[in-house]
Design an enzyme around this catalytic site. Structure first.
Site, PDB file in Angstrom:
ATOM      1  CG  ASP A 127      17.569 -35.885   1.515  1.00 40.34           C
ATOM      2  OD1 ASP A 127      17.375 -34.682   1.389  1.00 40.34           O
ATOM      3  OD2 ASP A 127      18.279 -36.559   0.762  1.00 40.34           O
ATOM      4  CB  CYS A 191      31.156 -22.665  -5.907  1.00 35.65           C
ATOM      5  SG  CYS A 191      30.247 -23.628  -7.141  1.00 35.65           S
ATOM      6  CB  CYS A 237      30.016 -24.802  -1.148  1.00 36.65           C
ATOM      7  SG  CYS A 237      28.818 -26.118  -1.368  1.00 36.65           S
ATOM      8  CB  CYS A 241      31.329 -23.749   6.094  1.00 35.99           C
ATOM      9  SG  CYS A 241      30.375 -22.784   7.279  1.00 35.99           S
TER      10      CYS A 241
HETATM   11  S1  SF4 Z   1      29.742 -19.030   7.136  1.00 33.59           S
HETATM   12 FE1  SF4 Z   1      30.788 -18.496   5.217  1.00 33.59          FE
HETATM   13  S2  SF4 Z   1      31.296 -20.432   4.245  1.00 33.59           S
HETATM   14 FE2  SF4 Z   1      29.767 -20.876   5.839  1.00 33.59          FE
HETATM   15  S3  SF4 Z   1      27.838 -20.793   4.727  1.00 33.59           S
HETATM   16 FE3  SF4 Z   1      28.160 -18.774   5.609  1.00 33.59          FE
HETATM   17  S4  SF4 Z   1      29.153 -17.640   3.972  1.00 33.59           S
HETATM   18 FE4  SF4 Z   1      29.318 -19.786   3.443  1.00 33.59          FE
HETATM   19  S1  SF4 Z   2      28.493 -28.678  -4.281  1.00 33.47           S
HETATM   20 FE1  SF4 Z   2      28.856 -26.546  -3.722  1.00 33.47          FE
HETATM   21  S2  SF4 Z   2      30.958 -26.107  -4.383  1.00 33.47           S
HETATM   22 FE2  SF4 Z   2      30.323 -27.987  -5.411  1.00 33.47          FE
HETATM   23  S3  SF4 Z   2      29.553 -27.278  -7.371  1.00 33.47           S
HETATM   24 FE3  SF4 Z   2      27.772 -27.447  -6.012  1.00 33.47          FE
HETATM   25  S4  SF4 Z   2      27.544 -25.407  -5.133  1.00 33.47           S
HETATM   26 FE4  SF4 Z   2      29.577 -25.517  -6.049  1.00 33.47          FE
END
Ligand code: SF4
Ligand code: SF4
Length: 346
Positions: A127, A191, A237, A241
């Site tokens: 990282d 988000c 976010c 997914c």
């Molecule tokens: S599959 Fe959908 S939720 Fe996952 S990263 Fe791609 S756009 Fe975002």
């Molecule tokens: S971690 Fe993802 S959902 Fe949370 S504020 Fe940052 S970009 Fe938005």
């Protein structure tokens, strides 16, 4: 040789091990534009390492191969915090992965020296290294970079720690992965602060993870409400997914889960002295915020979810030695009082 290295990495607990050539990342221009636009916020270390991040030969002269490794930190029985508790990002409820993984990565570099000969050099990074690791991991086929800008494995979803070994050993590259987001945009709409400006472009200066972990100063007032009761990081976010239906628990991190970090009552966190903070979060990534950063976040969370009963704790925080804590405690008190007034007038 490749299969032996892979098998050795699995024996250490890594869930994915793939190989690619040590050439510059494909998205180097996009990365440079992102830095130019200032989307990295106060993360000056990113800006300073640009030349190395885009050129692996500057990291290790004569480098031939990246060995890209993934470790799942998914947990099947992750407990959901109550409204009076602080929400901590999933990855931070473990012992610091930098420390956990570094010892394993060191073992891989030693294994490479043994197998490949002492005249070969290898370096490892987890990282923090000057490497565009998501791009490199995509090229190695570990997964693909999603619209939320994190790496997604088709086998494990996106709850992944990435790390890499760069080596002068020439090893056959694996097949790259391609983006598989399709028409999905769930991460963008989930988000709370609109930090994902467009697919694959995240503005850290709007991101709750950045505010609660990286930002040293005050949290911009216009984003405080959106933080809710999050006190360290944000998973929205990532959690949105759909590829996470393939997530599974790995073996390496399971033994490093910190039950004591989940379910932290906001009011009691506000009472932590410097020594208590260090003791409570010893070995965890949360130490990064230092006491004043965490208490700043706790004040914001209380401003969002607290009630009259939490006012005495906040009033005590107003007398804290840290001006950062004082300012956020005052804000929280105002928010709670304004809510009480609205309720009384209804
Ligand atoms: S599959 Fe959908 S939720 Fe996952 S990263 Fe791609 S756009 Fe975002
Ligand atoms: S971690 Fe993802 S959902 Fe949370 S504020 Fe940052 S970009 Fe938005």
């Amino acid at each position: 040789m490749k299969e032996e290295i892979r098998a050795f990495s699995y024996s250490l607990g890594f869930d994915i091990c793939r190989f690619t050539t040590a050439r510059p990342a494909e998205h180097q221009a996009a990365f440079e534009d992102w830095i130019q636009a200032g989307h990295h916020g106060e993360m000056g270390w990113m800006e300073r390492s640009v030349p190395k991040r885009v050129e692996p030969q500057k990291v290790l002269e004569g480098a031939k191969t990246f060995i890209c490794l993934g470790v799942s930190y998914h947990r099947t029985e992750d407990r959901k915090e109550k409204p009076d508790e602080g929400v901590i990002a999933r990855y931070a409820k473990y012992n610091d992965y930098h420390e956990v993984l570094s010892e394993k990565l060191k073992a891989i570099t030693e294994y490479l020296s043994e197998k490949g000969g002492r005249n070969h050099k290898s370096l490892w990074y987890v990282d923090t290294g000057p490497i565009l690791e998501r791009d490199i991991a995509e090229r190695a086929g570990v997964g693909f970079v999603g619209k939320h800008t994190n790496l997604i494995s088709r086998q494990l979803g996106n709850w992944l720690f990435l790390s890499e070994v760069i080596t002068t050993l020439p090893l056959e590259p694996d097949t790259p992965e391609k983006n598989r987001c399709g028409t999905c945009s769930r991460c963008i709409s989930s988000c709370p602060t609109g930090a994902i400006l467009q697919p694959f472009v995240l503005d850290a200066r709007k991101c709750i993870s950045y505010f609660t972990i990286e930002l040293k100063g005050p949290i911009p007032v216009e984003f405080r409400k959106a933080m809710g009761n999050r006190i360290y990081g944000c998973d929205d976010c990532l959690a949105a997914c759909p590829w996470n239906k393939f997530a599974r628990q790995g073996s390496l991190m399971a033994g490093h889960y910190r039950k004591d970090l989940g379910g932290s009552e906001l009011v009691s966190l506000l009472d932590l002295t410097e020594e208590e903070f260090k003791k409570r979060f010893a070995g965890s990534p949360i130490l990064r915020t230092k006491r004043k950063g965490l208490l700043r976040n706790v004040c914001v969370a209380l401003g969002n979810v607290g009630n009259e009963a939490t006012l005495p704790a906040l009033e005590k925080a107003v007398r804290d030695k840290e001006p950062l804590v004082v300012e956020h405690a005052l804000w929280a008190i105002e928010e709670i009082k304004a809510r009480s007034l609205t309720r009384a007038n209804q």
